[in-house]
Enzyme design. Sequence first.
Site, mmCIF file in Angstrom:
data_model
loop_
_atom_site.group_PDB
_atom_site.id
_atom_site.type_symbol
_atom_site.label_atom_id
_atom_site.label_comp_id
_atom_site.label_asym_id
_atom_site.label_seq_id
_atom_site.Cartn_x
_atom_site.Cartn_y
_atom_site.Cartn_z
ATOM 1 N N THR A 88 -11.026 -2.558 6.313
ATOM 2 C CA THR A 88 -10.215 -1.874 5.303
ATOM 3 C C THR A 88 -9.056 -2.710 4.805
ATOM 4 O O THR A 88 -8.765 -2.739 3.625
ATOM 5 C CB THR A 88 -9.659 -0.557 5.900
ATOM 6 O OG1 THR A 88 -10.750 0.263 6.306
ATOM 7 C CG2 THR A 88 -8.798 0.175 4.896
ATOM 8 N N GLY B 232 2.798 -2.449 8.353
ATOM 9 C CA GLY B 232 3.081 -3.060 9.652
ATOM 10 C C GLY B 232 4.530 -3.533 9.714
ATOM 11 O O GLY B 232 4.970 -4.273 8.854
ATOM 12 N N THR C 60 0.813 -1.220 0.000
ATOM 13 C CA THR C 60 0.000 0.000 0.000
ATOM 14 C C THR C 60 0.848 1.272 0.000
ATOM 15 O O THR C 60 1.857 1.360 0.684
ATOM 16 C CB THR C 60 -0.913 -0.007 1.235
ATOM 17 O OG1 THR C 60 -1.785 -1.121 1.143
ATOM 18 C CG2 THR C 60 -1.738 1.270 1.333
ATOM 19 N N ARG D 160 -25.930 -10.458 34.939
ATOM 20 C CA ARG D 160 -26.316 -9.103 35.290
ATOM 21 C C ARG D 160 -27.835 -8.990 35.401
ATOM 22 O O ARG D 160 -28.567 -9.408 34.505
ATOM 23 C CB ARG D 160 -25.818 -8.152 34.207
ATOM 24 C CG ARG D 160 -26.258 -6.705 34.348
ATOM 25 C CD ARG D 160 -25.500 -5.971 35.411
ATOM 26 N NE ARG D 160 -25.792 -4.540 35.418
ATOM 27 C CZ ARG D 160 -25.293 -3.700 36.325
ATOM 28 N NH1 ARG D 160 -24.488 -4.143 37.274
ATOM 29 N NH2 ARG D 160 -25.587 -2.429 36.284
ATOM 30 N N GLU E 250 -6.249 -5.642 3.742
ATOM 31 C CA GLU E 250 -6.357 -6.733 2.769
ATOM 32 C C GLU E 250 -7.527 -6.500 1.809
ATOM 33 O O GLU E 250 -8.185 -7.445 1.391
ATOM 34 C CB GLU E 250 -6.492 -8.080 3.478
ATOM 35 C CG GLU E 250 -5.256 -8.481 4.257
ATOM 36 C CD GLU E 250 -4.099 -8.867 3.361
ATOM 37 O OE1 GLU E 250 -4.306 -9.639 2.433
ATOM 38 O OE2 GLU E 250 -2.978 -8.358 3.602
ATOM 39 N N SER F 97 -6.314 -0.090 -2.388
ATOM 40 C CA SER F 97 -7.021 -1.191 -3.031
ATOM 41 C C SER F 97 -6.680 -1.309 -4.518
ATOM 42 O O SER F 97 -6.739 -2.390 -5.079
ATOM 43 C CB SER F 97 -8.532 -0.985 -2.860
ATOM 44 O OG SER F 97 -8.873 -1.048 -1.496
#
Lengths: 643, 643
Positions: B420, B176, B137, B309, B422, B143
């Site tokens: 978003t 990343g 990217t 709860r 991949e 994309s």
Amino acid sequence: MASPGNQTADILRAALDGPWRDVREQARPRLDDERLFGDPYLDYHAARDRVLEQMRLVSKFGLAERGFRREHGGTADPGGAVTGLEMLAYTDLSLWVKSGVQWGLFGGAVENLGTERHRDVVTRLMSLDLLGCFAMTESGHGSDVAQLETTATYDPATEEFVVHSPTESSRKDYIGGAAEHARMAAVFAQLITDGEGRGVHCFLVPLRDAEGNDLPGVTTSDCGLKGGLPGVDNGRIRFDHVRIPRENLLNRYADVAPDGAYSSDIENPSRRFFTTLGTLVRGRISVGGAAAAAARVALSIAVRYAEQRRQFDDPDTGEEVVLLDYRSHQRRLLPHVARAFALSFAQNDLVRRMHLVQTGQDLDPGAQRALEKRAAGFKVAQTRHATRAIQECREACGGAGYLTENRLVTLKADTDVFTTFEGDNVVLIQLVAKELLTAYADEVRDLDALGWVRFAATMARDVAREGSGVRQLIQRLRDRGGDSVDDGDLSRRAVQLQLFADREDYLVRTAAHRLQARAEETGPFEAFDNAQDHILLAGEAHIERLVLEAFIEGIADIEDEQARALADSVCDLYVYSSLEQNQAWYIMHRFMSVDRAKQVRRGVNELVDRLRPHALTLVEALGVPESTLRAAMLDDASVHQGR
Amino acid sequence: MASPGNQTADILRAALDGPWRDVREQARPRLDDERLFGDPYLDYHAARDRVLEQMRLVSKFGLAERGFRREHGGTADPGGAVTGLEMLAYTDLSLWVKSGVQWGLFGGAVENLGTERHRDVVTRLMSLDLLGCFAMTESGHGSDVAQLETTATYDPATEEFVVHSPTESSRKDYIGGAAEHARMAAVFAQLITDGEGRGVHCFLVPLRDAEGNDLPGVTTSDCGLKGGLPGVDNGRIRFDHVRIPRENLLNRYADVAPDGAYSSDIENPSRRFFTTLGTLVRGRISVGGAAAAAARVALSIAVRYAEQRRQFDDPDTGEEVVLLDYRSHQRRLLPHVARAFALSFAQNDLVRRMHLVQTGQDLDPGAQRALEKRAAGFKVAQTRHATRAIQECREACGGAGYLTENRLVTLKADTDVFTTFEGDNVVLIQLVAKELLTAYADEVRDLDALGWVRFAATMARDVAREGSGVRQLIQRLRDRGGDSVDDGDLSRRAVQLQLFADREDYLVRTAAHRLQARAEETGPFEAFDNAQDHILLAGEAHIERLVLEAFIEGIADIEDEQARALADSVCDLYVYSSLEQNQAWYIMHRFMSVDRAKQVRRGVNELVDRLRPHALTLVEALGVPESTLRAAMLDDASVHQGR
């Protein structure tokens, strides 16, 4: 429609700014100040300190004073207070929450539930000399306030209340300010005197000494990190037989005499309880307003990004296409913009009503109750809108939308809890729906069987609308146009409003009958639970109708023709996309033919096409100054442009 | 239905675990390790370091090796690799992403696009001796990979490629590993040799020296904080004429000779490009799997909390009511649980197909393309499901849901970007829809006008399903039951599947015709854009139908009668709530009468009633070990119980 340009944006912004537009206009330039924005790189302790510094800046804006009476040193402009503080949502929602806790919730409790003897507290909290918190919610009970377990037992020997947390689940929880900053709490507790429980009342309980240490018997702790709002120091409080003077009871509606005798001007305990809670309506109104404000920031960012970001070639031209030129992107963002318009008008109307009630200008005995219902409903509509719109904005900006520097994820994380606080949304819609059902039942209670049938056939649809003026409004809109409503043009406002009102009426009426029929078989709880989805729909339909009315009234005040025409198209998009969401219901209940439903879908497409060229004008009209957007991707266009 | 108890949960869990249930079972006890969980109180640099330590622990699990061929030192079990790594989503999604980047994306690129000469890189990355990143990217293009701007120009004089970022928008972004840890990048760039552009290829580019400093010509920077995933060091990379050896081209599908001559076994450049991208399908499959896994964690937490709860009195008994006994709460959570079941079966089926293709056991020439379409579609379905289900879980847990200690907000924040990455979901649905339209067009291309009419009337509905076996499946289900499909009982599986398939066929067929009609008037882009909402619906309908088929097949494998009956009810709830969401469409297109649509709504209510007593069994079946839930509110029940 020709592109109306910036003048139109100015006119629309003035309309959306509403009755307190001067307050908004004064606030805007002040917000262009780095110090008022959150710094996401601070750890949460530092973030809390920063917010406290921000509050000291804000305290010079003269906004907080608007929320208090003149005899307390305020300027007695509750509408201005809510509107002005809402503007802080454009910079940092932690700041908005902390300000709301201090001046709105804590301040509002003392101001509205206290009396002359608490004047000093008001003066000190206004100037931030005294930091407080609002200790209502407990771990065991949030929305169900009547079940709070904390006790305040009067001891006539010392003329003190003993505040105590008797169980694990009675600890105060999620209390903004309790973890670090608050020196005092407005504590909601079961008042016990003469051995008798008198229900929930509010008490001022000192929490910390000047050095910030817990006072004897008080144990505060920290809720730690949350999904967002890092600058808000949410905490927990336990009380172990903490003694406070008798005078610390906020005694506007009830008092305990030195000898322990309980007295109140409001005889009915339930009415007393609801009167007490009713004074706190401003908090709920503020949450809705801030949620909608945050959504406006997100929409302003996402639409501007969509105007500059290009992806994928147009094979006809070989040029990359601007995102907002894609139909799917228009459909993602523009209906949310339309809803943002609708909710701005709705909020303005709500704040105006609150202002009239709280300044004693609206003395209608039903006004307070009607205000509470409306506040509950609009809080749901606005916080839901924020959750959905901000999420859509984040996704519509792709990877860039996920970076903190572009703000959308912070807006999402900070507003996420708004659906819960000041009343869980599901509980609040039920509150709205129950009010509608009660009004309906009041009307029909005394009819016999035949009466019921006649009633249902002829009058039912009018009952739920009683007092709302919707009939008159429809009639007025009808008179203005020509054709009748029933087979009318879907683009006509009267026809649209009729569709919204029909849905509401039908749902309220049938929910009431379903409840009645089941209750005889199964008992009221099971009957209610069984019809719960139906009841929730009735509440939602009511809210949608009120929002549309506010939109219509808001447009009527716009004098400029071009601006009004644009607002009219935005209103159409709000209506069509709302109808599209509910089209299954409309068809199934024969309020809409299949052909008409298809027309609705086509209508949404036509409207996003028509509004596309005006997208920037519309977000400018939303009134978030460009200088407060501060999304890195907008300042760095060449990086994100593509070829 | 009697409450089947834990044995049923075990049987259902085994079914949901799918073909690699042994991998899941081995992983489960290993996940009960504090070190594998994120610590939200770390700053983001420390969080990144922690994830790196976690990866070193995980590298001993033998999971990564499954993803690589035996000749590279792997164990050649791609299905096991995807499944095993997915389990890390139960503890820390940052760990899952970093592992996916290292072993899946970077490792997968070298493994699948490289050749013998890159074997050493594979060995080193597997053991974490070499940390890498996947630099596809760019700021300008995500994309739309074909439009990447980074260039790799071959210089025959030195036998090197010169990697360069020619524009602002060509910087690599959101990568990343690029901010801190990666020493090498798999860089996608436009290959230029002999002055000619050859399209996007992948190159190994060293980024940092042993001390972590950028190498000459490389400038990395840090994307900073994001909405979530604090342990992932996303960054940006600019290349300024960085020289790399010729051998660093990953040359499986194309190569450049020392003299600069370009060669490839795949002659068609477009086919070459898609073949290159196609090898990366595993990443997309993994994202979907991890999103669904995160949703299972959230649902396990929210359902368990709703079982303990209590809020508001039942007036009939005076007892406070457990949240999950409210109809509205059941309707909020249980349809998401049903969808979680459906998607588990769908993911298992997808991973199995991928495994067969990638281990050479499925040699059908269309298998890879079909796999890509399915992977794209299921990635959309699963990431959407995660976004919605986790949000609902957060809200359904009220204020407690907002505290980080209860994990829901972290799950939401971490998975938010999965819609978003991949591949953006909107782009991916279009990819699915275009495949369907292409298949349809292939069938109908050669017909004349009369042929079209005949075709549309008789065969069209079967074309889109060709190869999917849906007709056979419906027939099989029909044979098993008795009555015909068209007026059949909605609770019958064949009738349900027919409704899903009818919707898909109709949407594909009409979208194709609409495109054809418009294209003649306006040119292909405008035609496509005009029909975009229609096309997206067609893609979504296709995905829903495939998911239902996987659910049906999954149930068929359950032998225990009680467990199968329970799974059948869950499948019914999936079907009914999906039909309810689309009921407007079904009525408007005459596939459903109004009465039948009302039956659907009632059916959802009946099913949540029926499944309510089994809620705990169902979340146990989802397979998230209780020891990995680690939500403070579950461990601290007395605090949250109410009275």
